[in-house]
Design a protein around this motif. Structure first.
Motif, PDB file in Angstrom:
ATOM      1  N   LEU A 134       6.423 -13.179  -7.336  1.00  0.00           N
ATOM      2  CA  LEU A 134       5.292 -11.826  -8.666  1.00  0.00           C
ATOM      3  C   LEU A 134       5.726 -10.595  -8.038  1.00  0.00           C
ATOM      4  O   LEU A 134       6.112  -9.866  -9.113  1.00  0.00           O
ATOM      5  N   ILE A 135       5.849 -10.760  -6.651  1.00  0.00           N
ATOM      6  CA  ILE A 135       5.832  -9.662  -6.272  1.00  0.00           C
ATOM      7  C   ILE A 135       7.312  -8.893  -6.929  1.00  0.00           C
ATOM      8  O   ILE A 135       7.461  -8.019  -7.406  1.00  0.00           O
ATOM      9  N   MET A 136       8.344  -9.665  -6.527  1.00  0.00           N
ATOM     10  CA  MET A 136       9.880  -9.912  -6.892  1.00  0.00           C
ATOM     11  C   MET A 136       9.584  -9.155  -8.409  1.00  0.00           C
ATOM     12  O   MET A 136      10.955  -8.216  -8.180  1.00  0.00           O
ATOM     13  N   VAL A 137       8.935  -9.700  -9.315  1.00  0.00           N
ATOM     14  CA  VAL A 137       8.771  -9.349 -10.861  1.00  0.00           C
ATOM     15  C   VAL A 137       8.470  -8.412 -11.218  1.00  0.00           C
ATOM     16  O   VAL A 137       8.898  -7.436 -11.863  1.00  0.00           O
ATOM     17  N   HIS A 138       7.699  -8.083 -10.415  1.00  0.00           N
ATOM     18  CA  HIS A 138       7.079  -6.696 -10.494  1.00  0.00           C
ATOM     19  C   HIS A 138       8.037  -5.292 -10.419  1.00  0.00           C
ATOM     20  O   HIS A 138       8.240  -5.038 -10.976  1.00  0.00           O
ATOM     21  N   LEU A 139       8.719  -5.451  -9.042  1.00  0.00           N
ATOM     22  CA  LEU A 139       9.618  -4.536  -8.762  1.00  0.00           C
ATOM     23  C   LEU A 139      11.007  -4.265  -9.756  1.00  0.00           C
ATOM     24  O   LEU A 139      11.888  -3.863  -9.412  1.00  0.00           O
TER      25      LEU A 139
ATOM     26  N   ARG B 151       1.046  -1.257  -0.252  1.00  0.00           N
ATOM     27  CA  ARG B 151      -0.093   0.289  -0.221  1.00  0.00           C
ATOM     28  C   ARG B 151       0.702   1.329  -0.160  1.00  0.00           C
ATOM     29  O   ARG B 151       0.675   2.704  -0.036  1.00  0.00           O
ATOM     30  N   GLU B 152       1.759   1.039   0.531  1.00  0.00           N
ATOM     31  CA  GLU B 152       2.843   2.300   1.104  1.00  0.00           C
ATOM     32  C   GLU B 152       3.456   2.349  -0.581  1.00  0.00           C
ATOM     33  O   GLU B 152       3.890   3.599  -0.980  1.00  0.00           O
TER      34      GLU B 152
ATOM     35  N   HIS C 108       1.949   4.956 -17.570  1.00  0.00           N
ATOM     36  CA  HIS C 108       3.045   4.231 -16.900  1.00  0.00           C
ATOM     37  C   HIS C 108       2.884   3.873 -15.890  1.00  0.00           C
ATOM     38  O   HIS C 108       3.323   2.524 -15.714  1.00  0.00           O
ATOM     39  N   LEU C 109       3.057   4.687 -15.019  1.00  0.00           N
ATOM     40  CA  LEU C 109       2.916   4.050 -13.497  1.00  0.00           C
ATOM     41  C   LEU C 109       2.121   3.206 -13.200  1.00  0.00           C
ATOM     42  O   LEU C 109       2.556   2.694 -12.494  1.00  0.00           O
ATOM     43  N   LEU C 110       0.615   3.880 -14.064  1.00  0.00           N
ATOM     44  CA  LEU C 110      -0.378   3.588 -12.730  1.00  0.00           C
ATOM     45  C   LEU C 110      -0.597   1.560 -13.393  1.00  0.00           C
ATOM     46  O   LEU C 110      -0.923   0.603 -12.758  1.00  0.00           O
ATOM     47  N   ALA C 111      -0.006   1.137 -14.471  1.00  0.00           N
ATOM     48  CA  ALA C 111       0.924   0.003 -14.669  1.00  0.00           C
ATOM     49  C   ALA C 111       1.347  -0.201 -13.852  1.00  0.00           C
ATOM     50  O   ALA C 111       1.528  -1.839 -12.977  1.00  0.00           O
ATOM     51  N   TYR C 112       2.215  -0.244 -13.139  1.00  0.00           N
ATOM     52  CA  TYR C 112       2.934  -0.699 -11.681  1.00  0.00           C
ATOM     53  C   TYR C 112       2.125  -0.514 -10.841  1.00  0.00           C
ATOM     54  O   TYR C 112       2.032  -1.277  -9.660  1.00  0.00           O
ATOM     55  N   PHE C 113       1.203   0.266 -11.117  1.00  0.00           N
ATOM     56  CA  PHE C 113       0.094   0.023  -9.641  1.00  0.00           C
ATOM     57  C   PHE C 113      -0.766  -1.138  -9.857  1.00  0.00           C
ATOM     58  O   PHE C 113      -0.708  -1.705  -8.244  1.00  0.00           O
ATOM     59  N   GLN C 114      -1.442  -0.569 -10.493  1.00  0.00           N
ATOM     60  CA  GLN C 114      -2.066  -2.632 -10.530  1.00  0.00           C
ATOM     61  C   GLN C 114      -1.330  -3.678 -10.606  1.00  0.00           C
ATOM     62  O   GLN C 114      -1.590  -4.907  -9.783  1.00  0.00           O
ATOM     63  N   MET C 115      -0.590  -3.457 -11.559  1.00  0.00           N
ATOM     64  CA  MET C 115       0.890  -4.805 -10.885  1.00  0.00           C
ATOM     65  C   MET C 115       0.583  -5.075  -9.446  1.00  0.00           C
ATOM     66  O   MET C 115       0.751  -6.056  -8.659  1.00  0.00           O
ATOM     67  N   ALA C 116       0.786  -3.912  -8.508  1.00  0.00           N
ATOM     68  CA  ALA C 116       1.261  -4.781  -6.878  1.00  0.00           C
ATOM     69  C   ALA C 116      -0.257  -4.425  -6.301  1.00  0.00           C
ATOM     70  O   ALA C 116      -0.341  -4.745  -5.631  1.00  0.00           O
ATOM     71  N   GLN C 117      -1.466  -4.575  -7.304  1.00  0.00           N
ATOM     72  CA  GLN C 117      -2.670  -4.009  -6.010  1.00  0.00           C
ATOM     73  C   GLN C 117      -2.897  -5.498  -6.815  1.00  0.00           C
ATOM     74  O   GLN C 117      -3.626  -5.597  -5.623  1.00  0.00           O
ATOM     75  N   ARG C 118      -2.362  -6.683  -7.892  1.00  0.00           N
ATOM     76  CA  ARG C 118      -3.184  -7.575  -8.367  1.00  0.00           C
ATOM     77  C   ARG C 118      -1.729  -8.628  -6.919  1.00  0.00           C
ATOM     78  O   ARG C 118      -2.266  -9.003  -6.449  1.00  0.00           O
ATOM     79  N   ASP C 119      -1.042  -8.258  -6.618  1.00  0.00           N
ATOM     80  CA  ASP C 119       0.370  -8.178  -5.355  1.00  0.00           C
ATOM     81  C   ASP C 119      -0.711  -8.764  -4.063  1.00  0.00           C
ATOM     82  O   ASP C 119      -1.213  -9.722  -3.286  1.00  0.00           O
TER      83      ASP C 119
END
Length: 463
Positions: free
Chosen positions: A246-251, A135-136, A170-181
């Motif tokens: 998967l979190i690490m994949v996204h990061l 969330r942070e 572009h940044l919101l794409a990573y937001f969505q990945m983190a939301q799935r996480d």
């Protein structure tokens, strides 16, 4: 000298010291000590509740266990290799405090269901913490995205310039990945939150225990319906490690982009001194250590997942000592994911700055508006595939002439096709190219602004 044994008199001699060290897990499962104490207190309450031990004995056990907890927190209880594991260490210290009644704690319980309980209690807490870290991280992404709705950045496919997009998009794409996480961990939590306590070594127990009572005390949602499964199941650990991977994949994907963006070839971001290091011999360099470390640490989490799968694939029922190997991978993955989420949040918030002028120039110096030329013709009745081929020829001749599409004269456009008019220049301007992509989920500014509102609502309305 041989190591003193800690189990039954079935054995005539103690372990060889080297084997004792090899066998012991106290060096890492001490991480579980407070969870072991909490689980043991619940077990003691259940023993008293069911009349297996007296109420006064139950109180002595609970009070004694709390003293062990406080001694550990104060640094006065530091079990060594002779304890073998955290479970024996706690029980031994408890018996020193309360006397022989301490020996009753292990009634109707095995280390097999005990360690399974401890690990689940630990992982529940860690999942909560990692979700908070996510969330942070998402909040930081949103903060930056809100500043850059109308900042354009080249969008890529195959690492080739494709179409310009909003940097916020572009940044919101990573937001969505983190939301799935975040959501995935909630799903994993449901299968972590099942109590194996009371399954015994593998077959349950002859004592009249109440497994649902201890599950309620420890706020588990349910209990394992099969004792063999209860002590040997590590699906929850595999699932957690999958989610962590998967979190690490996204990061790592974001890290790779930051590394590219900070290079001299891209120059999309500037790294600040607080999150970069220099070279020992090249004074001009500023290295993206944070994203490189995140990218590198991703492999260790993958490795723990693979190791867990390999451990499980050949195990017959029920408990086997192989399962001692689950904890170090889980502990390290938890620590790695939390550290990487924190580091990436700091990097994004404090450690880099987008070079907006460079980004503006970047989207104006390529052919990423070619699709919009084809769309322009298609909107005027030209079949898209025909328009596509026409624009492909235009791009080819323009490259040969050292021109961009915006440099073509209107007469040249009309020689290509009579449907072209003065408004072609507006249609292929980078800002219009982005703004026009107003389909749901697209990069159009209207869509991005709505996506930001939705994202804010999403993270403020979900716990």
């Amino acid at each position: 000298m041989t190591a003193k044994q800690t189990w039954s008199q079935r054995f005539e001699s103690a372990l060889h010291p080297a084997i004792a060290r090899f066998n012991a897990s106290i060096s890492f499962d001490i991480e579980l000590i407070e969870y072991d104490i909490t689980g043991s207190q619940a077990h003691a309450k259940m023993l008293a509740h069911t009349g297996i031990i007296s109420p006064s004995e139950g109180e002595q056990l609970i009070t004694g266990l709390e003293q062990v907890r406080q001694e550990y927190r104060q640094g006065n209880f530091k079990p060594g290799i002779d304890a073998e594991d955290v479970h024996f260490a706690v029980e031994k210290r408890l018996t020193e405090i309360v006397g022989d009644v301490g020996k009753k704690l292990h009634t109707a319980r095995s280390r097999n269901d005990q360690v399974g309980t401890d690990t689940r209690l630990y992982l529940r807490d860690q999942i909560h913490q990692i979700r908070q870290n996510l969330r942070e991280f998402q909040t930081v992404l949103l903060d930056i995205a809100e500043q850059h709705v109308e900042t354009l950045i080249p969008g890529y496919t195959h690492l080739q310039r494709a179409q310009p997009v909003s940097l916020a998009h572009h940044l919101l794409a990573y937001f969505q990945m983190a939301q799935r996480d975040w959501e995935r961990l909630a799903d994993v939590y449901r299968r972590v939150n099942i109590s194996p306590l009371g399954c015994g070594a593998l077959a349950g127990t002859t004592f009249p225990i109440d497994r649902h009572y201890t599950a309620d005390l420890l706020t588990f949602d349910s209990v394992y319906a099969n004792s063999l499964d209860g002590v040997s199941d590590r699906d929850f650990a595999v699932e957690f490690l999958c989610a962590a991977s998967l979190i690490m994949v996204h990061l790592s994907r974001l890290s790779e982009e930051v590394i590219l963006w900070s290079s001299e070839e891209f120059r999309f971001v500037t790294l600040k001194d607080s999150c970069a290091t220099g070279s020992s011999i090249m004074p001009q360099k500023k290295n993206p250590d944070v994203p490189e470390l995140v990218r590198g640490k991703t492999g260790r989490v993958f490795g723990h997942l693979q190791a867990m799968l390999v451990i499980m694939k050949g195990l017959p029922l029920a408990y086997n000592k192989d399962l001692q190997e689950d904890k170090e991978g889980i502990f390290d993955s938890v620590n790695t994911v939390k550290a990487c989420l924190e580091a990436m949040s700091i990097l994004l918030q404090e450690g880099l700055e987008f070079r907006t002028q460079r980004l503006q120039a970047a989207v104006a110096e390529d052919f990423s508006n070619a699709t919009d030329v084809a769309d322009y013709l298609a909107a005027r009745g030209v079949p898209f595939r025909e328009a596509y081929n026409l624009v492909g020829k235009v791009v080819k001749t323009s490259i040969a002439a050292g021109k961009l599409l915006k440099d073509l004269q209107l007469e040249e456009w009309q020689q290509i096709h009579p449907a072209f008019a003065e408004d072609i220049y507006q249609a292929i301007s980078p800002r219009q190219v982005v703004a026009a992509r107003n389909s749901y989920g697209g990069t159009g500014f209207t869509q991005v602004k709505q996506a930001l509102i939705t994202a804010r609502t999403q993270i403020s309305g979900e716990s």
